[in-house]
Motif scaffolding. Structure first.
Motif: not given
Length: 780
Positions: A289-294, A296-302, A722-727
């Motif tokens: 859930m921590e990784v998925k949250t990051q 989703l939010f990273a993808d949503a910034l743009t 990148i960090e989120v995707a790797v995790c």
């Protein structure tokens, strides 16, 4: 990386809090997790497992009745946890003891009684055992309702939760009790709104209750759902702490860890495949859930930044428009402003009637138009049933079929408005008028009485005129009245079309053809109901006046025609088309005189024919029956000629005496528009509304500016992505049978190339030397 992660979560949380209730969530790309499931399935205990400590927000027997937004933040060393509730008015988080937070949240639910609300209460939990996560706890589905009041509450909750589930920005945490997957009712509801399970995560709770049902033969099949769960559905199976008594026997975080270890150990001991180990236990779920949250939010910034900027432009335009309207409707200027808006509306109506391809509003097929008109007639009673229907047909549907199949009316099944719709209307009213019938069979007594009561010489010509005046004009007036009402109704239907045409001009292909003032005035009219009402009323009054003049013209014309049919009826002089044009030559003076003489004779041919027929009527009383039959025949023939003349000239007269006066004089009528006292009072009330709207729009604009500035300060999300995707690949690679090393290698090759391009280094030559990169430092 941890600091940047918390900044990202706090940023999204702050943006959501500032803009909640001010923008449409369905059009704003901020993702969030929502927890859905039935009552008593363990939703609250699952949230406690993520928060790191037990709590109970809702007291009483009705359960939760509004969304509870939980912002969970991990703060190492913070013991006990810090609890806060968001103040919507001051837009700040206020810290309270946990017991007081429970009371505040419980009161927010209980004060709703048997109602539900979409307005959430926001709670933040910060602590050493808390997951970095944001989610929405929704009321649970009710499986049983003992009385009508509870049944109504169940329906309200179902509607509330379903609305959240339909939002494409929401990722659903579907909580079901571990057991047979075929009976997962909540998962079925999720499938209805998310058929591909793209935004659904299944959590099978209370795993420890089913330990004894699992064996080496069925353990892997159970994890897979025995074929009832799709392969692409993300799913976890967990057990959560439970105990007897008010307080847990040992720290909740330790009990949570014990449950996770026991789940993994027990299922591994029963022969579970190693590839499923990452999907078992609350600890694995928390990490995912921590990784998925990051992610989703990273993808949503743009997209969020793009949407914020678009909304900022919209509210800046709105503020300008509100200010302009506020200045326009000052006490000394409201009459002038309304007249100017009305003149602009009248000009736009002319454009619409000339033909506007971009106008889409209120388009109708002929069948839709006729049915809408007949509904209007029934509702208002402007026409009697005999006036609104063609009596030749058994019902209304038969008339429509006749227009479509026999007449083959142009554009019958094409949706039209404006000038094109008026042209098609002319075809329909011409057909309708041709079905006028005399409606009267004369008896012998009628003819004798008419002959004996003639005011002038008792000739058969005077008798025929007298008998025709008995019912002929009324039959034709019914049809022309239908035409007048059809045209008036058509014009009134074009008001909204005209306004929407004015609004749609901007950014359309036709924008360069019209003044920018049209769109600006349309925005003012559309926002100001009082101004719109005044303009529409002036339009209707103009339309009513021209309809009255149009009908008076037709009545005078028909009275004259029926009074002196033999003098006024003229035959057509158009020569018949035959052969070719090889013998045609330019007219000379002699041929022109001959043509005029022939046309005069041809036009008098009808009159001569009728007079010859009248001369044949016997005057002998012994031949009265034969005379009646001949009189009836001549009257019907004459009536048919008049009906044809009316039908042939219907389009010409409608355009000349209704459409053109309407187009030419509407602008002048708008310039003479006057305001009633109640309109002036509504304008003053509107002024007060505009002040409040300007204040609200300015506040939203300030929030948008803050959000845009905060997102831009946060910087490019590429490194975090990148960090989120790797995790995330580390979490999910075992599910697909791919090794973690190969997953990371393939992912980094793609993401390094992406970052190299972003940094102006398309070959990636500089990237290995950048030790400051979070991604390279962590994974190189």
């Amino acid at each position: 990386a941890d600091k940047r992660k918390k900044l990202l979560l706090n940023l999204i949380s702050e943006v959501k809090a500032r803009l909640h209730g001010k923008v449409d969530s369905l059009s704003f790309p901020i993702p969030q997790f929502i927890v859905v499931g039935k009552q008593s399935v363990g939703k609250s205990r699952l949230i406690e497992g993520l928060a790191g400590e037990p709590f109970n927000f809702v007291s009483g027997t009705l359960g939760s009745r509004r969304p509870t937004v939980l912002e969970l933040r991990n703060v190492p060393g913070l013991v006990p946890s810090r609890w806060s509730v968001y103040d919507d008015e001051r837009q700040v988080w206020n810290a309270y003891p946990v017991q007081q937070v429970m009371q505040l949240v419980g009161q927010a639910h209980e004060k709703l009684g048997t109602n539900v609300s979409e307005v959430p209460i926001r709670v933040k939990v910060e602590g050493a055992d808390t997951v970095d996560l944001g989610l929405v706890d929704l009321p649970g589905f009710r499986a049983y309702a003992k009385d009508p009041m509870m049944q109504e509450l169940c329906m309200k909750i179902e509607k509330l939760v379903h609305k959240f589930m339909q939002d494409e920005n929401n990722v659903m945490l579907c909580v079901e009790e571990a057991g047979d997957a075929a009976g997962f009712a909540t998962l079925g509801k999720c499938k209805q709104v998310d058929p591909s399970y793209r935004r659904t995560i299944l959590i099978r709770n209370k795993l420890d209750k089913y330990y004894d049902d699992l064996t080496a033969d069925n353990i892997n099949k159970w994890i897979e759902g025995f074929g009832d769960l799709p392969n692409d559905l993300v799913r976890y199976a967990v057990s959560l702490p439970h105990w007897n008594g008010p307080e847990p026997p040992k720290p909740f975080s330790q009990m949570r860890t014990d449950c996770a270890e026991r789940d993994t150990r027990t299922l591994a001991g029963k022969g579970m495949s190693q590839k499923y180990i990452q999907t078992i236990g609350i600890d694995n779920f928390r990490f995912y859930m921590e990784v998925k949250t990051q992610q989703l939010f990273a993808d949503a910034l743009t997209p969020m930044l793009s949407r914020l900027k678009a909304m900022k432009e919209d509210y800046e335009s709105r503020c300008v428009l509100v200010k302009q309207e506020s200045e326009t409707i000052c006490e000394d200027n409201i009459l002038h402003a309304t007249r100017q808006a009305g003149i602009c509306f009248a000009q736009s109506f002319n454009y619409l009637m000339e033909g506007a391809l971009s106008s889409e509003t209120n388009r109708k097929t002929m069948e839709e138009e006729l049915r809408a008109f007949h509904d209007y007639v029934k509702r208002t009673g402007v026409l009697k049933e005999s006036e609104a229907t063609a009596t030749t047909f058994p019902d209304f549907d038969s008339y429509i079929e006749y227009l479509r199949d026999t007449v083959q009316l142009p554009g019958m099944d094409v949706q039209l408005n404006g000038g094109a719709q008026f042209k098609r209307l002319m075809y329909e009213v011409e057909v309708f008028t041709r079905f006028a019938g005399l409606g009267h069979k004369f008896r012998r007594e009628d003819v004798i009485q008419a002959r004996g009561s003639a005011l002038h010489e008792a000739t058969w010509q005077n008798v025929i005129v007298l008998l025709m005046m008995h019912s002929g004009p009324s039959q034709m007036k019914e049809k022309t009245k239908y035409v007048g009402e059809r045209i008036k109704w058509f014009f009134t239907e074009q008001k909204e079309c005209t306004l929407q045409f004015m609004l749609a001009i901007k950014n359309s292909p036709e924008e360069h053809m019209y003044s920018q003032r049209i769109n600006n005035q349309a925005k003012v009219i559309d926002r100001n109901e009082t101004m719109k009402s005044c303009i529409y009323q002036a339009f209707d009054e103009t339309c009513q006046r021209h309809q009255k003049a149009f009908m008076q013209m037709w009545n005078d014309w028909m009275n004259s025609m029926f009074t002196s049919p033999l003098k006024l009826l003229k035959a057509g002089s158009m020569p018949k088309i035959a052969g070719g044009y090889e013998s045609e030559i330019a007219p000379t003076f002699q041929t022109t005189k001959l043509r005029i003489e022939n046309e005069r004779k041809g036009r008098d041919g009808l009159q001569n024919t009728l007079q010859r027929q009248i001369a044949l009527i016997p005057s002998d009383d012994g031949l009265a029956n034969e005379a009646v039959d001949m009189v009836q025949k001549i009257i019907e023939q004459t009536f048919g000629r008049i009906r044809s003349a009316v039908s042939d000239q219907m389009e010409l007269y409608s355009k000349s005496f209704f459409l053109l006066p309407m187009l030419r004089r509407l602008e002048g009528d708008m310039a003479k528009l006057e305001l009633a006292d109640e309109d002036k009072m509504r304008y003053r009330a509107r002024k007060t509304v505009l002040v409040e709207e300007e204040k609200r729009s300015t506040g939203i604009l300030a929030d948008l500016n803050w959000c845009i500035d905060a997102v831009q300060k946060f910087g490019s999300p590429s490194a975090v992505a990148i960090e989120v995707a790797v995790c995330l690949h580390l979490c999910l690679a075992p599910l697909s049978g791919q090794s973690c090393a190969s997953a990371i290698s393939a992912l980094l090759c793609r993401e390094v190339a992406l970052l190299s391009i972003i940094d102006g280094d398309p070959c990636g030559c500089l990237w290995p030397r950048r030790g400051a990169r979070g991604s390279s430092r962590t994974y190189a």
